[in-house]
Design an enzyme around this catalytic site. Structure first.
Site, PDB file in Angstrom:
ATOM      1  N   GLN A 296       2.611   9.977   1.733  1.00 45.01           N
ATOM      2  CA  GLN A 296       4.309   9.407   1.915  1.00 45.01           C
ATOM      3  C   GLN A 296       5.249  10.012   0.591  1.00 45.01           C
ATOM      4  O   GLN A 296       6.399   9.828   0.839  1.00 45.01           O
ATOM      5  CB  GLN A 296       4.156   7.759   1.823  1.00 45.01           C
ATOM      6  CG  GLN A 296       3.582   7.282   3.194  1.00 45.01           C
ATOM      7  CD  GLN A 296       3.326   5.708   2.987  1.00 45.01           C
ATOM      8  OE1 GLN A 296       2.237   5.365   2.427  1.00 45.01           O
ATOM      9  NE2 GLN A 296       4.214   5.129   3.615  1.00 45.01           N
TER      10      GLN A 296
ATOM     11  N   HIS B 117      -2.263   7.463   7.296  1.00 46.96           N
ATOM     12  CA  HIS B 117      -1.292   8.235   6.766  1.00 46.96           C
ATOM     13  C   HIS B 117      -2.001   9.585   6.287  1.00 46.96           C
ATOM     14  O   HIS B 117      -1.214  10.555   6.502  1.00 46.96           O
ATOM     15  CB  HIS B 117      -0.602   7.465   5.507  1.00 46.96           C
ATOM     16  CG  HIS B 117       0.450   6.747   5.854  1.00 46.96           C
ATOM     17  ND1 HIS B 117       1.649   6.945   6.552  1.00 46.96           N
ATOM     18  CD2 HIS B 117       0.744   5.260   5.609  1.00 46.96           C
ATOM     19  CE1 HIS B 117       2.525   6.043   6.536  1.00 46.96           C
ATOM     20  NE2 HIS B 117       1.877   5.065   6.248  1.00 46.96           N
TER      21      HIS B 117
ATOM     22  N   CYS C 104       5.854  -0.279   7.415  1.00 42.69           N
ATOM     23  CA  CYS C 104       5.555   0.931   6.674  1.00 42.69           C
ATOM     24  C   CYS C 104       6.994   1.172   5.667  1.00 42.69           C
ATOM     25  O   CYS C 104       7.781   1.120   6.253  1.00 42.69           O
ATOM     26  CB  CYS C 104       5.490   1.831   7.558  1.00 42.69           C
ATOM     27  SG  CYS C 104       4.990   3.406   6.969  1.00 42.69           S
ATOM     28  N   LEU C 105       6.467   1.684   4.566  1.00 43.66           N
ATOM     29  CA  LEU C 105       7.381   2.125   3.676  1.00 43.66           C
ATOM     30  C   LEU C 105       8.371   3.356   3.996  1.00 43.66           C
ATOM     31  O   LEU C 105       9.415   3.716   3.740  1.00 43.66           O
ATOM     32  CB  LEU C 105       6.927   2.484   2.320  1.00 43.66           C
ATOM     33  CG  LEU C 105       6.623   1.106   1.728  1.00 43.66           C
ATOM     34  CD1 LEU C 105       5.790   1.460   0.285  1.00 43.66           C
ATOM     35  CD2 LEU C 105       7.549   0.019   1.406  1.00 43.66           C
TER      36      LEU C 105
ATOM     37  N   GLY D  39       0.844  -1.229   0.014  1.00 48.92           N
ATOM     38  CA  GLY D  39       0.203  -0.003   0.006  1.00 48.92           C
ATOM     39  C   GLY D  39       0.736   1.293   0.079  1.00 48.92           C
ATOM     40  O   GLY D  39       2.005   0.990   0.324  1.00 48.92           O
TER      41      GLY D  39
ATOM     42  N   HIS E   2      -4.398   1.456   8.019  1.00 47.85           N
ATOM     43  CA  HIS E   2      -2.966   1.972   7.969  1.00 47.85           C
ATOM     44  C   HIS E   2      -2.976   3.298   6.962  1.00 47.85           C
ATOM     45  O   HIS E   2      -2.123   4.377   7.292  1.00 47.85           O
ATOM     46  CB  HIS E   2      -2.005   0.841   7.680  1.00 47.85           C
ATOM     47  CG  HIS E   2      -0.583   1.126   7.323  1.00 47.85           C
ATOM     48  ND1 HIS E   2       0.432   0.710   8.206  1.00 47.85           N
ATOM     49  CD2 HIS E   2       0.098   1.995   6.768  1.00 47.85           C
ATOM     50  CE1 HIS E   2       1.544   1.189   8.066  1.00 47.85           C
ATOM     51  NE2 HIS E   2       1.375   1.720   6.833  1.00 47.85           N
ATOM     52  N   GLU E   3      -3.392   3.233   5.761  1.00 48.83           N
ATOM     53  CA  GLU E   3      -3.310   4.306   4.704  1.00 48.83           C
ATOM     54  C   GLU E   3      -4.217   5.274   4.849  1.00 48.83           C
ATOM     55  O   GLU E   3      -3.805   6.635   4.721  1.00 48.83           O
ATOM     56  CB  GLU E   3      -3.727   3.634   3.331  1.00 48.83           C
ATOM     57  CG  GLU E   3      -2.977   2.371   2.642  1.00 48.83           C
ATOM     58  CD  GLU E   3      -1.426   2.407   3.035  1.00 48.83           C
ATOM     59  OE1 GLU E   3      -0.931   3.639   2.837  1.00 48.83           O
ATOM     60  OE2 GLU E   3      -0.702   1.475   3.049  1.00 48.83           O
TER      61      GLU E   3
HETATM   62  O1  K1U Z   1       1.575   2.319   3.722  1.00 43.75           O
HETATM   63  C1  K1U Z   1       2.848   1.791   3.788  1.00 43.75           C
HETATM   64  O2  K1U Z   1       3.783   2.287   4.379  1.00 43.75           O
HETATM   65  C2  K1U Z   1       3.013   0.504   3.091  1.00 43.75           C
HETATM   66  C3  K1U Z   1       2.837  -0.710   4.118  1.00 43.75           C
HETATM   67  C4  K1U Z   1       1.398  -1.092   4.061  1.00 43.75           C
HETATM   68  C5  K1U Z   1       1.047  -2.104   5.267  1.00 43.75           C
HETATM   69  C6  K1U Z   1       1.793  -3.089   5.372  1.00 43.75           C
HETATM   70  C7  K1U Z   1       1.365  -4.111   6.655  1.00 43.75           C
HETATM   71  C8  K1U Z   1       0.302  -3.962   7.157  1.00 43.75           C
HETATM   72  C9  K1U Z   1      -0.535  -2.676   6.820  1.00 43.75           C
HETATM   73  C10 K1U Z   1      -0.007  -1.930   5.924  1.00 43.75           C
HETATM   74  C11 K1U Z   1       3.707  -1.726   3.484  1.00 43.75           C
HETATM   75  O3  K1U Z   1       3.388  -2.389   2.431  1.00 43.75           O
HETATM   76  S1  K1U Z   1       5.020  -2.305   4.420  1.00 43.75           S
HETATM   77  C12 K1U Z   1       5.761  -3.781   3.595  1.00 43.75           C
HETATM   78  C13 K1U Z   1       5.059  -5.007   4.119  1.00 43.75           C
HETATM   79  O4  K1U Z   1       4.773  -4.778   5.192  1.00 43.75           O
HETATM   80  C14 K1U Z   1       4.852  -6.088   3.306  1.00 43.75           C
HETATM   81  C15 K1U Z   1       5.100  -6.183   1.979  1.00 43.75           C
HETATM   82  C16 K1U Z   1       4.870  -7.447   1.259  1.00 43.75           C
HETATM   83  C17 K1U Z   1       3.934  -8.373   1.793  1.00 43.75           C
HETATM   84  C18 K1U Z   1       3.386  -8.303   3.052  1.00 43.75           C
HETATM   85  C19 K1U Z   1       3.752  -6.950   3.805  1.00 43.75           C
HETATM   86 ZN    ZN Z   2       2.772   3.394   6.063  1.00 47.29          ZN
END
Ligand code: K1U
Ligand code: ZN
Length: 170
Positions: A51, A137, A91-92, A46, A133-134
């Site tokens: 961000q 943000h 979170c990225l 996401g 989560h988004e």
């Molecule tokens: O919004 C963001 O920072 C992206 C975030 C979204 C998210 C991840 C996990 C739970 C809620 C929201 C990410 O994608 S972080 C990377 C990550 O956790 C992930 C990547 C690939 C597969 C599964 C998780």
């Molecule tokens: Zn995030």
């Protein structure tokens, strides 16, 4: 399409509240495409416009293993929620840190799609977690805000130390 620069905690620009799109137009669709490419590049599931330092209410999500089922949420809102669930989040904008957060288990939400159509839907599981989560943000909130102040302080120090180290070796 273009890759956008992702902001990292503790950047204060992550704390700004995003404003709604009044019209869904070509600019909005171009931004959505660039955000999707940036999210795939960062291997996230996401990304919120906040961000990438754009204070507009736009979110992209793709939970598919093949990364070919993008979801675009313009002006998303949670209308109601049920239950609670604890799951591990990343979170990225907070690289290499994962922790457990409690969120609503099931949500009813609304948004506009890329054509500006209003849609109402219900979901649970990872999509429900990711939408919450988004939307956080877009409201200037990070998943680490749900952690204890001590854990957050420890993380801030670790990231600041990492940044000083990287600045010295570059
Ligand atoms: O919004 C963001 O920072 C992206 C975030 C979204 C998210 C991840 C996990 C739970 C809620 C929201 C990410 O994608 S972080 C990377 C990550 O956790 C992930 C990547 C690939 C597969 C599964 C998780
Ligand atoms: Zn995030």
């Amino acid at each position: 399409m273009a890759l956008l620069e992702v902001l990292y905690f503790p950047d204060n620009r992550l704390r700004k509240k995003a404003v709604p799109f009044e019209t869904v137009d070509e600019n909005c669709r171009t931004l959505a495409g660039d955000m999707l490419e940036t999210m795939y590049d960062g291997q996230g599931i996401g990304l919120a416009a906040t961000q990438v330092n754009i204070q507009k209410r736009l979110v992209v999500i793709d939970l598919s293993p093949e990364k070919n089922e993008p979801i675009y949420l313009i002006n998303p809102e949670i209308l109601s929620s049920e239950g609670t669930e604890e799951s591990r989040e990343g979170c990225l904008s907070v690289p290499e840190y994962y922790d457990f957060v409690t969120r609503a288990e099931r949500i009813t939400y609304s948004y506009q799609d890329l054509e500006g159509e209003y849609i109402e839907s219900e979901t649970d599981g990872l999509l429900a977690i990711c939408i919450q989560h988004e939307i956080d943000h877009l409201n200037g909130k990070l998943f680490i805000d749900y952690l204890s102040p001590m854990k957050r302080q420890r993380l801030r120090k670790k990231l600041e130390k990492q940044e000083r180290f990287q600045t010295n070796i570059l």
